[in-house]
Structure formats: structure tokens, C-alpha cells
Design an enzyme around this catalytic site. Structure first.
Site, PDB file in Angstrom:
ATOM      1  N   ARG A  20      -3.706   3.906   3.394  1.00 31.58           N
ATOM      2  CA  ARG A  20      -2.955   4.494   4.497  1.00 31.58           C
ATOM      3  C   ARG A  20      -1.590   3.807   4.624  1.00 31.58           C
ATOM      4  O   ARG A  20      -0.567   4.369   4.272  1.00 31.58           O
ATOM      5  CB  ARG A  20      -3.759   4.365   5.806  1.00 31.58           C
ATOM      6  CG  ARG A  20      -3.299   5.294   6.926  1.00 31.58           C
ATOM      7  CD  ARG A  20      -2.113   4.804   7.716  1.00 31.58           C
ATOM      8  NE  ARG A  20      -2.362   3.481   8.338  1.00 31.58           N
ATOM      9  CZ  ARG A  20      -1.397   2.771   8.882  1.00 31.58           C
ATOM     10  NH1 ARG A  20      -0.149   3.202   8.900  1.00 31.58           N
ATOM     11  NH2 ARG A  20      -1.671   1.583   9.402  1.00 31.58           N
ATOM     12  N   HIS A 214      -2.907  -7.793  11.808  1.00 28.13           N
ATOM     13  CA  HIS A 214      -2.223  -7.003  10.771  1.00 28.13           C
ATOM     14  C   HIS A 214      -0.862  -7.654  10.535  1.00 28.13           C
ATOM     15  O   HIS A 214       0.016  -7.597  11.395  1.00 28.13           O
ATOM     16  CB  HIS A 214      -2.081  -5.564  11.289  1.00 28.13           C
ATOM     17  CG  HIS A 214      -1.386  -4.620  10.353  1.00 28.13           C
ATOM     18  ND1 HIS A 214      -2.049  -3.613   9.697  1.00 28.13           N
ATOM     19  CD2 HIS A 214      -0.087  -4.513   9.962  1.00 28.13           C
ATOM     20  CE1 HIS A 214      -1.185  -2.925   8.948  1.00 28.13           C
ATOM     21  NE2 HIS A 214       0.013  -3.456   9.105  1.00 28.13           N
ATOM     22  N   CYS A 247       8.701  -2.668   4.179  1.00 26.74           N
ATOM     23  CA  CYS A 247       9.499  -2.412   5.367  1.00 26.74           C
ATOM     24  C   CYS A 247      10.621  -1.466   4.986  1.00 26.74           C
ATOM     25  O   CYS A 247      11.438  -1.787   4.123  1.00 26.74           O
ATOM     26  CB  CYS A 247      10.057  -3.734   5.873  1.00 26.74           C
ATOM     27  SG  CYS A 247      11.085  -3.549   7.314  1.00 26.74           S
TER      28      CYS A 247
END
Lengths: 316, 316
Positions: A20, A214, A247
């Protein structure tokens, strides 16, 4: 077991989120059959929690358009705990229909990031979680609801995020009916001191309902941050095989903590994850072939396991 | 300052070892003028301890043949503490003659590694340190002697290394006249639990004479290991700009902890290193140009500093 590590958790869970959080961030669209093979091999390597996709409109994330099929497949594997991300009630209805074991509702503690990415305020998301809880209960569904507080250490848009605001939103998620809460360093702004500080308070507030850390490895501190979280008793972490994802504000920068490096660190410390690292490295090799041209991360795959891996440092 | 980080050191020193441990491991021979520029710029960026080279025969390490000139240059920079590596008494005599501030004598706690790399047993090295101490004192020199215990967490040849043997050798180095002792994870076998365990005991034994932690990032745990060492009060760490160097047994694998990522982690945690990270990143860019074709490491250079860097997490 060393005197110091005796204070650490004895077991930990690595939730694989590569299918995901990893795949949604890269250009390659992995065919469903390869995703199935990934899930099958991760399971064979001992992984027992996998986030298989996201119930978002396929036009937004074509990479994850097969989430429903993947949930159905993953649920055929005994004892596998199957998670999906849902951005809203509509996604939650899909997760409930698919009988996912858990659905993660992301909330961004940065108001600027929340408005930019979700077009909602954080408190709008809390209200949506209340609606999701009502729908889940009305359906008699067993799908757990996890509220994930992201950008918890700051964000690239607004900069600083108040710790008190992170904790307020986490409490609000619990009050709205989330069964679990998590904290995410979405942009890699955290350091071990911050993690220890925030996670210590978060665990005190949420107790057993605190689910997962996370961490992104954007600036190389991912595993140091995991270690800091372990020290305050957190023992479930998201990670992506080969550290995929990244990112969007820092092209080429590393994204999520890599599953294999994390499994190595935990295993080396004598913290049982149930994962066979050799099998995990074989899977990494396979996934790397599927993702040719994408930037991958992680260190263990190059160096291999230490000759001493699995031996006790203190007594062997 | 957060409650948890209040227990950590308030200041720390990063000793730049890129010019020695880094350059000795790569093929490029950097011209002396570029090394001078590196030292000058590192100094300008706030670094105050630099290992500039090694007094070994030039035929063994042509990359470091200009160590004498570099010591002389480095000593012209006010307050710069200049270290060199010396493998034996002969090298120590050169270091004393050059008036280095400190000479590091490497010892390998792995007997197999020691015999293979140094052609001496660890206890032979201890005896050599006693001779070096006698020579230093006879010369009326102020050059400090650091005994560095390497392969302290295991090695690729022999595998396991007894913790008790590491501590015995560290004590033997002190008894032989070493002014300082250090511990190195030469091959990247350490995890944070091991570091905390061993460093805690080492600091108790050596007190203020415990000088430095040297961690390789071979398997991605370098910064996590630094954090574990900080927690037991160690506040001086070796690092290489751009993480150069590497494990000869794992081509392409990362070597030393990268100076810039370490400076970022410490700075983010509010631990003062005196380093200007923007200047350090500019130097990294320069060194990367000089070392084209070599494998470099580190994460911060790609992602840049967080928008929140320098702000207090707890109170801002």
C-alpha cells in the site's frame, strides 16, 4: 538476553505496508498476480500482518485498484491479519464488505497537510471515524478501526505540529470509536528523543489500544526511531520491503523503514518477529526484479546477515 | 529539552574519520590539496576533531602517504584536535614527531581478525601500546594515546567475540598506558541492545578515559547504535562525511556512519555538536565531486533539513 534488552518487548510485529504505502508512491503498477505472490511469500516468510491496499477510487490510485481481490486472497491464508487503508466512510464500507480484519483511517495532525491532502480538517476526520464506527457496528462487522495520526512530528507544509495537538487528536479518535490508534512520522522529521517523548505519552493514554509506529527513513533515522519506540514498550511497526515508497517532497530520498533491515535489527536484539530473514531476502530479490527502475532502499540485502546472527551476545 | 532527552548528553563531538577510515577504503587517491581543503572546510563548519591520516608505510596505503603534511596543516587551525592512526611503535614515533594531538592504536578483539589483519595477537598490541607509552613519555610528548578495541561485536572471520574478552583487552590497554580507549563495531555486527550492554560496562570501567564509539552502518543500524551509546553517556563518535569507506567483505554496502546524518540526528535531539549542517552539506557536495565514481552514502543530503530543525519539539 542482556540486562538492558530485558526491558524491551520480547516479541514484535512488523506490519508489511509495501503493497500500500510503498506501491502507491511509485510509478510501476504491479500486476495483481505479482502482488498475490508477494503476499504469499511474505506469509511463507512468517509475516502475519499485511496492509494489502487502499479503498480509494481507482482513478486516484490505479496502483491499488485491485485491493478488493487482494483482501479476498489474503484472507485465504490462515492467521493472516489483513489490513487496508480507507480514507472515508465509503472506503470503510468497502473494507467492511470485503471483511478486512482492520481498516486504517489516516488523519493528519498538521492542519495544513490535512487540508492539502485530505481536504478535511483533522476534526472532520475524527467525525468520519465516528460515522465509520456506527456503520461498522450497524453491519455487525468485526473489522477493527485504526485511527492513524500522521505528520505527528511536523510536516513540510506547516512545519511544527504541537505535541499536545497530536495527543488530543489521538484521544479524539479513541473517543469517536477507533479500536486502535497509531502514530506516523509521515515526512521523516522525528528523532529518537522526540519518539520516546511522544510515544511514551501516547502509550500511557491509549494503553493496549496503541497499535503501531510508522516511521519513514527520509533522513536515515528510521531504525533509531524504532529503537526509541521499543524502549517505551511499542512493539508493532509498519515497514516496506526494500524500503519502497518515499517522500514526494524529496525525490530519491528513502521512504519507509525497510522490512528486512527492521526484521534484522529486531532479530539481532532477540525480539521474536516470527520472520525468516533468508526467505524475506529472497522475496526482496523477487520484488526488486518486478520493480526494475524504481529506487529501492535498505542495507541488509547487500551485506547479508552477520555470521553471529541468532547467537546471544551476552552469553554465547 | 524533553524529559527523556534530559538524560542524554547535552553536547557531543563528531570526530571526522573520512580522511583516514574513509579514504583508505576507496580506490581514489585524493590529492593533498583537496584533503587540505576538506580539513579547512570541515573546520569552518565547526568540526574540532579530525583524524587526518595514518602513519603506515606508503606502499601499503598510498592514499594516506601525505599524513605528515596533513598533520602539520591541521595543527595550524586553532583549537583543532588532530588525530592519526598508528599501527605500531614506528608509526607512533612519526605521530610524536609530527606533534599530533592524539594517536589511535587499533586492536582487534577477534584473535582471528587480529592475526589476519595486523599479524599480531591482541595481547601483542597491548604490549606495543606499553612500548608506545614509554616512547611517548621518554620524548616528553603530549600526544595522547588512544587504544581502539575493534571487532568488538564479532567479526567476519571468527564470528562471535566474547564481551568479557573485549572488556579485558580494554582494561589491558588502560593498564599498558593508553590515555583513552574506544570501541569499534568494525564490521557492522552491533545492534542497539548490544551497544547499550557493552558500552554501559565499558564506561563504568574506563570512566572519563572512555573516548569514542565507532560504528559502521553496514546493515543500517549505525545511528540506532549511536543512540544506544548516547543513552549510557557516551558522547564522542567517529563518522565519515558521505559515509565513505565500507566493508571489504560486502562490496557496495555502506561503511561508516555518515557525518552529516549523525550531525543532523544529534542536532535534532538538541545535543550541541558545534557543527553548521548547511556548511557540512556544502562540503559533502564538494567531496562527492572529488570522489566521482565512488559509492557514497547518507540520507540527509537528498532530503535536506526538516523545516522544523532547531525548534524544540516539546515546547515550540
Amino acid at each position: 538476553m542482556t540486562p538492558s534488552s530485558a526491558r524491551l518487548p520480547r516479541t514484535a510485529v512488523i506490519r508489511e505496508v509495501g503493497l500500500r504505502d510503498g506501491l502507491q508512491s511509485i510509478a510501476t503498477v504491479l500486476p495483481t498476480e505479482q502482488k498475490r505472490e508477494w503476499i504469499r511469500a511474505a506469509y511463507a516468510a512468517g509475516q502475519r500482518e499485511i496492509e494489502v491496499g487502499s479503498f480509494v477510487p481507482a482513478r486516484l490510485l490505479p496502483q491499488l485498484a485491485d485491493t478488493r481481490e487482494l483482501v479476498a486472497f489474503a484472507k485465504t491464508l490462515p492467521e493472516l491479519f489483513v489490513s487496508v487503508l480507507v480514507p472515508n466512510l465509503r472506503g470503510a464500507e468497502s473494507a467492511i464488505a470485503a471483511q478486512a480484519d482492520l481498516m486504517i483511517v489516516p488523519l493528519s495532525a498538521s492542519h495544513a497537510h490535512s487540508l492539502a491532502n485530505l481536504r478535511k480538517t483533522p476534526d472532520d476526520v475524527v467525525a468520519e471515524v465516528a460515522r465509520i464506527r456506527a456503520a461498522r457496528d450497524a453491519a455487525g462487522s468485526k473489522t477493527l478501526i485504526e485511527g492513524g495520526v500522521g505528520t505527528a512530528f511536523g510536516c513540510t507544509l506547516q512545519g511544527h505540529v504541537e505535541k499536545s495537538e497530536v495527543l488530543r487528536l489521538m484521544q479524539a479518535l479513541l473517543d469517536a470509536g477507533a479500536d486502535r490508534v497509531s502514530i506516523a512520522d509521515t515526512v521523516g522529521y522525528a528523532d529518537p528523543g522526540m519518539v520516546r517523548d511522544l510515544f511514551d505519552e501516547a502509550v500511557r493514554i491509549a494503553g493496549d489500544r496503541f497499535w503501531c509506529g510508522h516511521f519513514h527513513d527520509t533522513r536515515g533515522l528510521g531504525l533509531a526511531n524504532v529503537y526509541a519506540a521499543l524502549e517505551v514498550g511499542v512493539n508493532r511497526f509498519d515497514a516496506c520491503l526494500a524500503g519502497i515508497g518515499g517522500c514526494p517532497h524529496a525525490p530519491g530520498a528513502s521512504g519507509n523503514v525497510s522490512t528486512e533491515d527492521l526484521a534484522y535489527m529486531l532479530g539481532s536484539m532477540g525480539i521474536d518477529t516470527g520472520i525468516d530473514i533468508d526467505q524475506l531476502l529472497a522475496l526482496r530479490k523477487q520484488v526488486a526484479e518486478w520493480l526494475q527502475g524504481e529506487t529501492l532502499h535498505g542495507s541488509l540485502w547487500q551485506a547479508g546477515l552477520p555470521k553471529t546472527f541468532g547467537q546471544s551476545f551476552a552469553t554465547a
